[in-house]
Write a protein that holds these residues in place. Structure first.
Motif, PDB file in Angstrom:
ATOM      1  N   GLU A 180      -1.325 -12.939 -13.469  1.00  0.00           N
ATOM      2  CA  GLU A 180      -2.176 -11.781 -13.202  1.00  0.00           C
ATOM      3  C   GLU A 180      -2.895 -11.357 -14.479  1.00  0.00           C
ATOM      4  OE1 GLU A 180      -2.644 -10.686 -10.262  1.00  0.00           O
ATOM      5  OE2 GLU A 180      -0.955 -11.502  -9.144  1.00  0.00           O
ATOM      6  N   HIS A 181      -4.165 -10.996 -14.335  1.00  0.00           N
ATOM      7  CA  HIS A 181      -4.947 -10.554 -15.497  1.00  0.00           C
ATOM      8  C   HIS A 181      -5.640  -9.221 -15.211  1.00  0.00           C
ATOM      9  CE1 HIS A 181      -5.012 -15.117 -15.685  1.00  0.00           C
ATOM     10  NE2 HIS A 181      -4.210 -14.734 -16.650  1.00  0.00           N
ATOM     11  N   ARG A 182      -5.052  -8.466 -14.320  1.00  0.00           N
ATOM     12  CA  ARG A 182      -5.638  -7.190 -13.914  1.00  0.00           C
ATOM     13  C   ARG A 182      -4.534  -6.336 -13.303  1.00  0.00           C
ATOM     14  NH1 ARG A 182     -10.915  -5.633 -12.215  1.00  0.00           N
ATOM     15  NH2 ARG A 182     -10.954  -4.123 -10.513  1.00  0.00           N
ATOM     16  N   THR A 183      -4.555  -5.040 -13.553  1.00  0.00           N
ATOM     17  CA  THR A 183      -3.555  -4.166 -12.951  1.00  0.00           C
ATOM     18  C   THR A 183      -4.074  -2.735 -12.879  1.00  0.00           C
ATOM     19  OG1 THR A 183      -1.189  -3.588 -12.956  1.00  0.00           O
ATOM     20  CG2 THR A 183      -2.352  -3.469 -15.060  1.00  0.00           C
ATOM     21  N   LEU A 184      -3.456  -1.945 -12.025  1.00  0.00           N
ATOM     22  CA  LEU A 184      -3.786  -0.529 -11.865  1.00  0.00           C
ATOM     23  C   LEU A 184      -2.665   0.290 -12.479  1.00  0.00           C
ATOM     24  CD1 LEU A 184      -5.859   1.408 -10.412  1.00  0.00           C
ATOM     25  CD2 LEU A 184      -4.230   1.461  -8.530  1.00  0.00           C
ATOM     26  N   ASP A 247      -3.541  -0.559  16.958  1.00  0.00           N
ATOM     27  CA  ASP A 247      -3.906  -1.677  16.084  1.00  0.00           C
ATOM     28  C   ASP A 247      -4.647  -1.134  14.866  1.00  0.00           C
ATOM     29  OD1 ASP A 247      -2.832  -3.446  17.894  1.00  0.00           O
ATOM     30  OD2 ASP A 247      -4.750  -3.871  18.872  1.00  0.00           O
ATOM     31  N   LEU A 248      -4.182  -1.499  13.681  1.00  0.00           N
ATOM     32  CA  LEU A 248      -4.785  -1.050  12.433  1.00  0.00           C
ATOM     33  C   LEU A 248      -5.429  -2.225  11.705  1.00  0.00           C
ATOM     34  CD1 LEU A 248      -1.871   1.181  11.043  1.00  0.00           C
ATOM     35  CD2 LEU A 248      -3.744   1.862  12.564  1.00  0.00           C
ATOM     36  N   ALA A 249      -6.504  -1.938  10.988  1.00  0.00           N
ATOM     37  CA  ALA A 249      -7.153  -2.930  10.130  1.00  0.00           C
ATOM     38  C   ALA A 249      -7.698  -2.219   8.906  1.00  0.00           C
ATOM     39  CB  ALA A 249      -8.270  -3.651  10.884  1.00  0.00           C
ATOM     40  N   TRP A 250      -7.590  -2.857   7.722  1.00  0.00           N
ATOM     41  CA  TRP A 250      -8.057  -2.218   6.504  1.00  0.00           C
ATOM     42  C   TRP A 250      -8.250  -3.252   5.399  1.00  0.00           C
ATOM     43  CZ3 TRP A 250      -3.094  -2.239   8.238  1.00  0.00           C
ATOM     44  CH2 TRP A 250      -2.110  -2.717   7.384  1.00  0.00           C
ATOM     45  N   THR A 251      -8.915  -2.835   4.348  1.00  0.00           N
ATOM     46  CA  THR A 251      -9.055  -3.643   3.143  1.00  0.00           C
ATOM     47  C   THR A 251      -8.105  -3.079   2.092  1.00  0.00           C
ATOM     48  OG1 THR A 251     -11.381  -4.126   3.605  1.00  0.00           O
ATOM     49  CG2 THR A 251     -10.627  -4.427   1.339  1.00  0.00           C
ATOM     50  N   PRO A 252      -7.194  -3.899   1.544  1.00  0.00           N
ATOM     51  CA  PRO A 252      -6.247  -3.394   0.536  1.00  0.00           C
ATOM     52  C   PRO A 252      -6.970  -2.872  -0.701  1.00  0.00           C
ATOM     53  CG  PRO A 252      -5.525  -5.521   1.397  1.00  0.00           C
ATOM     54  CD  PRO A 252      -6.926  -5.306   1.902  1.00  0.00           C
ATOM     55  N   PRO A 253      -6.385  -1.899  -1.409  1.00  0.00           N
ATOM     56  CA  PRO A 253      -7.004  -1.407  -2.645  1.00  0.00           C
ATOM     57  C   PRO A 253      -6.999  -2.495  -3.707  1.00  0.00           C
ATOM     58  CG  PRO A 253      -4.794  -0.501  -2.382  1.00  0.00           C
ATOM     59  CD  PRO A 253      -5.126  -1.203  -1.103  1.00  0.00           C
ATOM     60  N   ASP A 254      -7.964  -2.443  -4.596  1.00  0.00           N
ATOM     61  CA  ASP A 254      -8.080  -3.433  -5.664  1.00  0.00           C
ATOM     62  C   ASP A 254      -7.150  -3.036  -6.804  1.00  0.00           C
ATOM     63  OD1 ASP A 254      -8.782  -5.347  -7.447  1.00  0.00           O
ATOM     64  OD2 ASP A 254     -10.823  -4.649  -7.776  1.00  0.00           O
ATOM     65  N   THR A 255      -5.971  -3.643  -6.842  1.00  0.00           N
ATOM     66  CA  THR A 255      -4.971  -3.310  -7.855  1.00  0.00           C
ATOM     67  C   THR A 255      -4.793  -4.414  -8.880  1.00  0.00           C
ATOM     68  OG1 THR A 255      -3.135  -4.271  -6.600  1.00  0.00           O
ATOM     69  CG2 THR A 255      -3.710  -1.969  -6.138  1.00  0.00           C
ATOM     70  N   GLY A 256      -5.461  -5.537  -8.704  1.00  0.00           N
ATOM     71  CA  GLY A 256      -5.255  -6.672  -9.582  1.00  0.00           C
ATOM     72  C   GLY A 256      -4.204  -7.628  -9.084  1.00  0.00           C
ATOM     73  N   GLY A 257      -3.524  -7.289  -8.017  1.00  0.00           N
ATOM     74  CA  GLY A 257      -2.500  -8.146  -7.414  1.00  0.00           C
ATOM     75  C   GLY A 257      -2.373  -7.831  -5.933  1.00  0.00           C
ATOM     76  N   ALA A 258      -1.590  -8.632  -5.233  1.00  0.00           N
ATOM     77  CA  ALA A 258      -1.395  -8.407  -3.803  1.00  0.00           C
ATOM     78  C   ALA A 258      -0.539  -7.167  -3.567  1.00  0.00           C
ATOM     79  CB  ALA A 258      -0.736  -9.627  -3.173  1.00  0.00           C
ATOM     80  N   VAL A 259      -0.906  -6.373  -2.567  1.00  0.00           N
ATOM     81  CA  VAL A 259      -0.136  -5.193  -2.175  1.00  0.00           C
ATOM     82  C   VAL A 259       0.749  -5.585  -1.007  1.00  0.00           C
ATOM     83  CG1 VAL A 259      -0.235  -2.840  -1.299  1.00  0.00           C
ATOM     84  CG2 VAL A 259      -1.926  -3.623  -2.970  1.00  0.00           C
ATOM     85  N   ALA A 260       2.057  -5.525  -1.202  1.00  0.00           N
ATOM     86  CA  ALA A 260       2.987  -6.010  -0.185  1.00  0.00           C
ATOM     87  C   ALA A 260       3.553  -4.904   0.697  1.00  0.00           C
ATOM     88  CB  ALA A 260       4.139  -6.759  -0.847  1.00  0.00           C
ATOM     89  N   GLU A 261       3.437  -3.623   0.281  1.00  0.00           N
ATOM     90  CA  GLU A 261       4.081  -2.552   1.045  1.00  0.00           C
ATOM     91  C   GLU A 261       3.121  -1.387   1.277  1.00  0.00           C
ATOM     92  OE1 GLU A 261       8.108   0.282   0.911  1.00  0.00           O
ATOM     93  OE2 GLU A 261       7.829  -1.353  -0.530  1.00  0.00           O
TER      94      GLU A 261
END
Length: 325
Positions: A180-184, A247-261
């Protein structure tokens, strides 16, 4: 001849009848309620022999004075109540460990364990004494009044980079995987100047020189965390097998990594936590859950993401749906 008791004696007896006397009444109530379990635990392997453990502040009616960090059933660290992260050292390479954290208060009450998380240390590098190169060109973006996004160029290492450590001034505040080269970074104060640097760490615990600093000033005032919230959030109902689902749909926030929870908020209450197993989606996420069998029921729903540093991000916009429509 009867004697009338002295007035002060009568007052003392009356006071003891109405309150607790030390020589005959109840003693001061002792605090026997333990703190709540710490939430938001995250664990990152720092090298072949270390792990970085972070958690959110626990709550207690009289205040948390410390935290106990456990590896399996063994307590390996005890830290003061104002600290919410620790490096656990002396681990074995290529080994899986389970960590959890308990909170303590001033009376010695120990709360329940928080969520357990596992981490696997990388393989050891043979006789590696060469540190990674300095991380390149750090950049930062202010995300409102309480968060910033940091990014940096990859370091090079003959055996591979195991993790990156983020420093606020001279204090280590976060750790991310070597890929990873990015984080929040969250939990900051409004209208405050910050200085961040990054170091790379390899599997042999060799640390690179610190990157050049990046200086950022958070926005003044307060915000609702929109910079950390899921976007493009949509909700609709459907009927299947005689029941209704949302049914929900969304774009995950840009944190620099995958959001698992994620945490789903339904009709003013936290309804459930959603945890993606395997590889969490980065570009588009979906989820469906049961809400009942009656048509015409109206529901309000929103959700928020657990960020890389273990804190909760801002809520998505709230959507209103009605079953059977």
């Amino acid at each position: 001849m009867r004697r009338t008791p002295h007035l002060s004696a009568l007052l003392a007896v009356t006071a003891c009848a109405l309150t607790a006397c030390a020589w005959g009444g109840d003693q001061d109530t002792k605090d026997v309620r333990p703190p709540a379990a710490p939430r938001g635990l995250t664990v990152q392997a720092g090298s072949a022999t270390t792990a970085h453990v972070m958690w959110n502040r626990a709550t207690d009616d009289t205040g948390v004075t410390g935290y106990d960090v456990y590896r399996g059933a063994t307590r390996v660290k005890r830290v003061p109540g104002d600290k919410h992260m620790v490096d656990v050292v002396g681990l074995r390479p290529s080994t899986t460990y389970t960590f959890t954290v308990r909170a303590r208060d001033a009376e010695g009450n120990v709360g329940p364990a928080g969520k357990k998380l596992t981490v696997t240390t990388p393989a050891a590098a043979t006789a590696d004494r060469r540190p990674p190169s300095r991380p390149g060109s750090p950049r930062g973006t202010v995300e409102g009044s309480r968060a910033v996004t940091l990014s940096w160029g990859a370091s090079k290492d003959d055996q591979g980079v195991a993790s990156y450590e983020i420093y606020q001034g001279t204090s280590k505040i976060h750790s991310v995987a070597g890929g990873e080269h990015r984080t929040l970074v969250t939990g900051l104060r409004p209208g405050t100047d910050y200085r961040f640097t990054v170091k790379a760490l390899d599997a042999a615990d060799n640390a690179s020189p610190a990157s050049r600093p990046v200086r950022l000033t958070t926005a003044a005032g307060r915000d609702d965390g929109r910079g950390t919230a899921p976007t493009d959030f949509r909700a609709k109902t459907r009927r299947a097998d005689g029941a209704y689902y949302i049914d929900l749909a969304w774009t995950p926030p840009d944190t620099g990594g995958a959001v698992a929870e994620y945490q789903i908020h339904l009709d003013g209450k936290n309804a459930t936590s959603l945890v993606f197993g395997g590889t969490a989606p980065r570009k588009k996420a979906t989820h469906s859950f049961y809400v009942g069998r009656e048509p015409g029921d109206t529901h309000r729903v929103k959700l928020r993401a657990k960020l890389p540093d273990g804190t909760w991000g801002g809520y998505s916009p709230e959507r209103t749906v009605t079953t059977g429509r």
